[in-house]
Design a protein around this motif. Sequence first.
Motif, PDB file in Angstrom:
ATOM      1  N   ALA A  51      42.996  38.131  38.978  1.00  0.00           N
ATOM      2  CA  ALA A  51      42.258  37.461  37.903  1.00  0.00           C
ATOM      3  C   ALA A  51      41.662  36.143  38.398  1.00  0.00           C
ATOM      4  O   ALA A  51      40.508  35.825  38.092  1.00  0.00           O
ATOM      5  CB  ALA A  51      43.177  37.213  36.708  1.00  0.00           C
ATOM      6  N   LEU A  52      42.451  35.378  39.144  1.00  0.00           N
ATOM      7  CA  LEU A  52      41.957  34.113  39.692  1.00  0.00           C
ATOM      8  C   LEU A  52      40.795  34.362  40.639  1.00  0.00           C
ATOM      9  O   LEU A  52      39.765  33.701  40.566  1.00  0.00           O
ATOM     10  CB  LEU A  52      43.088  33.371  40.414  1.00  0.00           C
ATOM     11  CG  LEU A  52      42.698  32.106  41.149  1.00  0.00           C
ATOM     12  CD1 LEU A  52      42.152  31.062  40.178  1.00  0.00           C
ATOM     13  CD2 LEU A  52      43.885  31.552  41.914  1.00  0.00           C
ATOM     14  N   ARG A  53      40.963  35.329  41.519  1.00  0.00           N
ATOM     15  CA  ARG A  53      39.912  35.639  42.483  1.00  0.00           C
ATOM     16  C   ARG A  53      38.634  36.076  41.759  1.00  0.00           C
ATOM     17  O   ARG A  53      37.535  35.643  42.109  1.00  0.00           O
ATOM     18  CB  ARG A  53      40.389  36.744  43.421  1.00  0.00           C
ATOM     19  CG  ARG A  53      39.459  36.980  44.577  1.00  0.00           C
ATOM     20  CD  ARG A  53      40.009  37.994  45.543  1.00  0.00           C
ATOM     21  NE  ARG A  53      39.470  37.987  46.864  1.00  0.00           N
ATOM     22  CZ  ARG A  53      38.234  37.772  47.231  1.00  0.00           C
ATOM     23  NH1 ARG A  53      37.335  37.453  46.351  1.00  0.00           N
ATOM     24  NH2 ARG A  53      37.840  37.824  48.479  1.00  0.00           N
ATOM     25  N   ALA A  54      38.763  36.901  40.747  1.00  0.00           N
ATOM     26  CA  ALA A  54      37.589  37.367  39.996  1.00  0.00           C
ATOM     27  C   ALA A  54      36.882  36.199  39.310  1.00  0.00           C
ATOM     28  O   ALA A  54      35.649  36.133  39.304  1.00  0.00           O
ATOM     29  CB  ALA A  54      38.002  38.421  38.972  1.00  0.00           C
ATOM     30  N   ALA A  55      37.654  35.271  38.753  1.00  0.00           N
ATOM     31  CA  ALA A  55      37.053  34.110  38.081  1.00  0.00           C
ATOM     32  C   ALA A  55      36.307  33.233  39.077  1.00  0.00           C
ATOM     33  O   ALA A  55      35.197  32.759  38.794  1.00  0.00           O
ATOM     34  CB  ALA A  55      38.136  33.300  37.368  1.00  0.00           C
ATOM     35  N   ILE A  56      36.902  33.025  40.245  1.00  0.00           N
ATOM     36  CA  ILE A  56      36.247  32.197  41.275  1.00  0.00           C
ATOM     37  C   ILE A  56      34.977  32.888  41.763  1.00  0.00           C
ATOM     38  O   ILE A  56      33.932  32.252  41.920  1.00  0.00           O
ATOM     39  CB  ILE A  56      37.210  31.915  42.445  1.00  0.00           C
ATOM     40  CG1 ILE A  56      38.368  31.036  41.973  1.00  0.00           C
ATOM     41  CG2 ILE A  56      36.471  31.245  43.599  1.00  0.00           C
ATOM     42  CD1 ILE A  56      39.499  30.924  42.968  1.00  0.00           C
ATOM     43  N   ASP A  58      33.104  35.075  40.168  1.00  0.00           N
ATOM     44  CA  ASP A  58      32.093  35.009  39.109  1.00  0.00           C
ATOM     45  C   ASP A  58      31.422  33.648  39.072  1.00  0.00           C
ATOM     46  O   ASP A  58      30.189  33.540  38.988  1.00  0.00           O
ATOM     47  CB  ASP A  58      32.705  35.309  37.739  1.00  0.00           C
ATOM     48  CG  ASP A  58      33.070  36.767  37.571  1.00  0.00           C
ATOM     49  OD1 ASP A  58      32.635  37.597  38.398  1.00  0.00           O
ATOM     50  OD2 ASP A  58      33.804  37.072  36.609  1.00  0.00           O
ATOM     51  N   PHE A  59      32.223  32.584  39.141  1.00  0.00           N
ATOM     52  CA  PHE A  59      31.681  31.239  39.113  1.00  0.00           C
ATOM     53  C   PHE A  59      30.801  30.990  40.331  1.00  0.00           C
ATOM     54  O   PHE A  59      29.689  30.489  40.222  1.00  0.00           O
ATOM     55  CB  PHE A  59      32.813  30.203  39.067  1.00  0.00           C
ATOM     56  CG  PHE A  59      32.322  28.795  39.211  1.00  0.00           C
ATOM     57  CD1 PHE A  59      31.741  28.144  38.140  1.00  0.00           C
ATOM     58  CD2 PHE A  59      32.430  28.121  40.416  1.00  0.00           C
ATOM     59  CE1 PHE A  59      31.278  26.853  38.260  1.00  0.00           C
ATOM     60  CE2 PHE A  59      31.966  26.825  40.551  1.00  0.00           C
ATOM     61  CZ  PHE A  59      31.392  26.189  39.469  1.00  0.00           C
ATOM     62  N   GLU A  60      31.312  31.358  41.502  1.00  0.00           N
ATOM     63  CA  GLU A  60      30.593  31.109  42.747  1.00  0.00           C
ATOM     64  C   GLU A  60      29.298  31.901  42.809  1.00  0.00           C
ATOM     65  O   GLU A  60      28.269  31.381  43.230  1.00  0.00           O
ATOM     66  CB  GLU A  60      31.535  31.457  43.900  1.00  0.00           C
ATOM     67  CG  GLU A  60      31.035  31.416  45.310  1.00  0.00           C
ATOM     68  CD  GLU A  60      29.916  30.486  45.657  1.00  0.00           C
ATOM     69  OE1 GLU A  60      28.889  30.997  46.110  1.00  0.00           O
ATOM     70  OE2 GLU A  60      30.042  29.264  45.511  1.00  0.00           O
TER      71      GLU A  60
END
Length: 104
Positions: A51-56, A58-60
């Motif tokens: 989940a953290l990796r996906a959020a980063i 998406d943001f990046e």
Amino acid sequence: DVGPFLAQLKPLLDKIIDEASDPDLRNVASRVKSSLEKTIAADAPGIAKRALRAAIVDFEEAADAAPAAVREVYINYIVSVCQALGQLPPKDEGSWLTRLTGLL
């Protein structure tokens, strides 16, 4: 990853557990629900990491700040720092500093 399935199956399993007339069926549904919940709990760090990796990501990607090869390196780094910090007690500043120093 069974997380997405539990969200879909839990209401159905709950309904079977609460409403089925066959006690064997209720028992099986209860065991299935329990097994799914234990599997998800055992993989909590993996779920959090994804989940953290996906959020980063998406943001990046929205910011389009770096080439893909560079992006992979620092996203993996950010995730590893977050994981290391997440494994420590929340108020243990000495451990946080020691863990962070090794990652910086």
